[in-house]
Design an enzyme around this catalytic site. Structure first.
Site, PDB file in Angstrom:
ATOM      1  N   SER A   1      47.531  16.213 -39.130  1.00 28.02           N
ATOM      2  CA  SER A   1      48.279  17.057 -38.194  1.00 28.02           C
ATOM      3  C   SER A   1      47.789  18.496 -38.222  1.00 28.02           C
ATOM      4  O   SER A   1      47.791  19.189 -37.205  1.00 28.02           O
ATOM      5  CB  SER A   1      49.771  17.024 -38.541  1.00 28.02           C
TER       6      SER A   1
ATOM      7  N   ASP B   1      35.417  -1.194 -38.084  1.00 28.15           N
ATOM      8  CA  ASP B   1      35.444  -2.654 -38.052  1.00 28.15           C
ATOM      9  C   ASP B   1      35.325  -3.219 -39.467  1.00 28.15           C
ATOM     10  O   ASP B   1      34.673  -2.624 -40.331  1.00 28.15           O
ATOM     11  CB  ASP B   1      34.271  -3.177 -37.213  1.00 28.15           C
TER      12      ASP B   1
ATOM     13  N   ASN C   1      36.455  10.763 -30.572  1.00 33.46           N
ATOM     14  CA  ASN C   1      36.900   9.421 -30.159  1.00 33.46           C
ATOM     15  C   ASN C   1      38.421   9.260 -30.300  1.00 33.46           C
ATOM     16  O   ASN C   1      38.947   8.185 -30.055  1.00 33.46           O
ATOM     17  CB  ASN C   1      36.166   8.322 -30.936  1.00 33.46           C
TER      18      ASN C   1
ATOM     19  N   TYR D   1      31.890  -3.404 -40.758  1.00 29.90           N
ATOM     20  CA  TYR D   1      31.188  -2.154 -41.108  1.00 29.90           C
ATOM     21  C   TYR D   1      31.301  -1.974 -42.617  1.00 29.90           C
ATOM     22  O   TYR D   1      32.074  -1.156 -43.121  1.00 29.90           O
ATOM     23  CB  TYR D   1      31.827  -0.985 -40.351  1.00 29.90           C
TER      24      TYR D   1
HETATM   25  O1  LIG Z   1      35.501   7.332 -36.083  1.00 30.08           O
HETATM   26  C1  LIG Z   1      34.696   6.435 -36.387  1.00 30.08           C
HETATM   27  C2  LIG Z   1      34.510   5.314 -35.586  1.00 30.08           C
HETATM   28  C3  LIG Z   1      33.577   4.360 -35.978  1.00 30.08           C
HETATM   29  N1  LIG Z   1      32.877   4.520 -37.136  1.00 30.08           N
HETATM   30  C4  LIG Z   1      31.935   3.483 -37.567  1.00 30.08           C
HETATM   31  C5  LIG Z   1      32.696   2.232 -38.037  1.00 30.08           C
HETATM   32  C6  LIG Z   1      32.623   1.310 -36.877  1.00 30.08           C
HETATM   33  O2  LIG Z   1      32.696  -0.034 -37.272  1.00 30.08           O
HETATM   34  C7  LIG Z   1      31.266   1.685 -36.291  1.00 30.08           C
HETATM   35  C8  LIG Z   1      31.143   1.355 -34.841  1.00 30.08           C
HETATM   36  O3  LIG Z   1      32.241   1.915 -34.165  1.00 30.08           O
HETATM   37  P1  LIG Z   1      32.632   1.461 -32.695  1.00 30.08           P
HETATM   38  O4  LIG Z   1      32.580  -0.027 -32.585  1.00 30.08           O
HETATM   39  O5  LIG Z   1      33.884   2.155 -32.314  1.00 30.08           O
HETATM   40  O6  LIG Z   1      31.404   2.122 -31.919  1.00 30.08           O
HETATM   41  P2  LIG Z   1      30.696   1.728 -30.603  1.00 30.08           P
HETATM   42  O7  LIG Z   1      30.463   2.988 -29.867  1.00 30.08           O
HETATM   43  O8  LIG Z   1      31.414   0.632 -29.888  1.00 30.08           O
HETATM   44  O9  LIG Z   1      29.290   1.246 -31.162  1.00 30.08           O
HETATM   45  P3  LIG Z   1      28.790  -0.155 -31.724  1.00 30.08           P
HETATM   46  O10 LIG Z   1      27.840  -0.629 -30.683  1.00 30.08           O
HETATM   47  O11 LIG Z   1      28.124   0.194 -33.037  1.00 30.08           O
HETATM   48  O12 LIG Z   1      29.972  -1.059 -31.911  1.00 30.08           O
HETATM   49  O13 LIG Z   1      31.135   3.093 -36.476  1.00 30.08           O
HETATM   50  C9  LIG Z   1      33.066   5.624 -37.942  1.00 30.08           C
HETATM   51  O14 LIG Z   1      32.451   5.792 -38.993  1.00 30.08           O
HETATM   52  N2  LIG Z   1      33.962   6.554 -37.537  1.00 30.08           N
END
Ligand SMILES: O=c1ccn([C@H]2C[C@H](O)[C@@H](COP(=O)(O)OP(=O)(O)OP(=O)(O)O)O2)c(=O)[nH]1
Length: 143
Positions: A63, A81, A75, A84
């Site tokens: 906060s 995930d 984001n 990850y």
């Molecule tokens: O705030 C965050 C969000 C994600 N991640 C890491 C963990 C997550 O599993 C990976 C992928 O995130 P996400 O699926 O939201 O990203 P994307 O933009 O959809 O890319 P991808 O193609 O890698 O799935 O990045 C972080 O370290 N911090």
């Protein structure tokens, strides 16, 4: 019930403490960083984890984060995930600097909790929905 999370530290930041049920868990910047107004940066959080099967993690700012550093999480709601979890999979906080500011290593810039992964769903197309329509945004009034 206590769930085990395996955590790897990518730097010598302070370790995560045991927390009480219900509390979100603070995460720390793994670096000193001088940010400039208008800049985007992925701040490393110095940890990687193997979450319990069936769980993901959600990362949000604290906060006080905007007041203290003037940063916004780009984001808005980070999803870590379950997959990850490789040896190089360090967690990051993607941030936008609204002003010049200094983040110090170990500053607690965000927080996370684990949550059950959404169950498998299927979508079934219908011609109408049978519930009473509520109206648009704000239609329930302000008082
Ligand atoms: O705030 C965050 C969000 C994600 N991640 C890491 C963990 C997550 O599993 C990976 C992928 O995130 P996400 O699926 O939201 O990203 P994307 O933009 O959809 O890319 P991808 O193609 O890698 O799935 O990045 C972080 O370290 N911090």
């Amino acid at each position: 019930m206590t769930l085990e999370i395996k955590v790897k530290y990518f730097s010598d930041i302070e370790k995560i403490q045991k927390i009480n049920k219900g509390d979100w868990i603070d995460l720390r910047s793994a670096i000193d960083y001088v940010g400039s107004a208008g800049e985007y940066k992925m701040i490393p959080l110095g940890v990687g984890m193997k979450l319990p099967d069936g769980y993901e993690a959600n990362v949000v700012p604290r906060s006080s984060t905007f007041k203290t550093w003037g940063i916004l999480q780009t984001n808005h709601f980070g999803v870590i995930d379950n997959s990850y979890s490789g040896n190089d999979d360090q967690w990051h906080m993607p941030v936008y600097f609204t002003r010049d500011t200094v983040i110090k290593k170990n500053d607690r810039i965000c927080q996370f909790r684990i949550t059950e992964i959404q169950p498998e769903v299927k979508f079934t197309e219908v011609d109408r929905l049978d519930e009473v329509s509520r109206g648009g945004f704000g239609s329930t009034g302000i008082s």
